[in-house]
Design an enzyme around this catalytic site. Structure first.
Site, PDB file in Angstrom:
ATOM      1  N   GLY A 141      78.401  37.930  55.453  1.00 14.72           N
ATOM      2  CA  GLY A 141      79.122  36.750  54.988  1.00 14.72           C
ATOM      3  C   GLY A 141      80.261  36.360  55.908  1.00 14.72           C
ATOM      4  CB  THR A 142      81.352  34.779  58.299  1.00 19.23           C
ATOM      5  OG1 THR A 142      82.522  34.467  59.036  1.00 19.23           O
ATOM      6  CG2 THR A 142      80.201  33.928  58.798  1.00 19.23           C
ATOM      7  CB  THR A 143      83.897  30.504  55.920  1.00 19.00           C
ATOM      8  OG1 THR A 143      83.402  30.928  54.652  1.00 19.00           O
ATOM      9  CG2 THR A 143      83.971  28.981  55.945  1.00 19.00           C
ATOM     10  CE  LYS A 158      84.504  37.139  59.845  1.00 16.94           C
ATOM     11  NZ  LYS A 158      84.145  36.598  58.514  1.00 16.94           N
ATOM     12  CB  SER A 186      77.756  33.291  53.203  1.00 18.51           C
ATOM     13  OG  SER A 186      79.035  33.896  53.386  1.00 18.51           O
TER      14      SER A 186
END
Length: 217
Positions: free
Chosen positions: A16-18, A50, A147
């Site tokens: 998961g990440t944005t 990130k 996600s």
């Protein structure tokens, strides 16, 4: 994607990440959350970076398998450094995106990682490129991924304007990340943003307790 065999069934491990990037009048903002999770079950790090600098005015955000993404960005840094020496000038943003695209495409059977590349160059100014899983390359004025992005498509479509000022774009990006982190349990931490313009690079970090709130949490 890592796989495990359980009771004769193969189940994938989700990540998961944005991540996002948006062009404004004179530059570009790229940013992400900082939470790393394992299988969406527990948080392995609250402060993972990130947003990776691959050259002076070129950054990329990564989503998917962290190990895969870090290996690709490390290789891209080497390619771009060598390229700038050969050309005796800084690489173009499209060159950086193309390097990521080639690495992803040639290793598409082994890699599970996607990237957003953003930066500024003297030829085309601020630019944003998406390198999707498998190596597809697309240029866009604004893009989101990970996600958490599924929760903010409506906000991005409604609020983004390409003629925004730097301050307006920073607020737009901060709001988008805050909305995603508020809804996506595998996105979180702080909002890590980078502003890239002709004059240079500015890093902006918004702590979790300073993020805007749009609903009761």
């Amino acid at each position: 994607m890592e796989k495990h065999c359980m009771d004769s069934q193969v189940k994938g491990v989700s990540t998961g990440t944005t991540i996002l990037a948006a062009i404004f009048d004179g530059g570009v903002v790229i940013g992400s959350d900082t939470r790393a999770s394992v299988g969406g079950e527990y948080v392995s790090s609250k402060t993972i970076n990130k947003v990776i600098q691959v050259h002076d005015r070129i950054f990329c955000c990564m989503a998917g398998s962290l190990a895969d993404a870090q290996a690709v960005t490390k290789a891209a840094k080497f390619h771009l450094s060598f390229h700038s020496v050969q050309m005796e000038s800084p690489p173009l943003v499209i060159a950086a995106a193309s390097v990521l695209k080639e690495l992803c495409y040639k290793n598409k059977e082994e890699l599970q990682a996607g990237f957003i590349t953003a930066g500024w160059d003297i030829k085309k100014g601020p630019q944003v490129y998406v390198v999707a899983l498998g190596g597809m390359l697309v240029r866009q004025p604004v893009t989101i991924g990970g996600s958490g992005s599924t929760f903010i498509y409506g906000y991005v479509d409604a609020k983004y304007k390409p003629s925004m000022t730097k301050e307006e774009c920073l607020q737009f990006a901060t709001n988008a990340l805050a909305l995603a982190m508020g809804r996506d349990n595998v996105s979180g931490g702080v909002a890590n943003l980078v502003v890239i313009t002709e004059t240079g690079v500015e890093h902006v970090v918004v702590p979790g307790d300073k993020l805007p709130r749009f609903h009761d949490e």
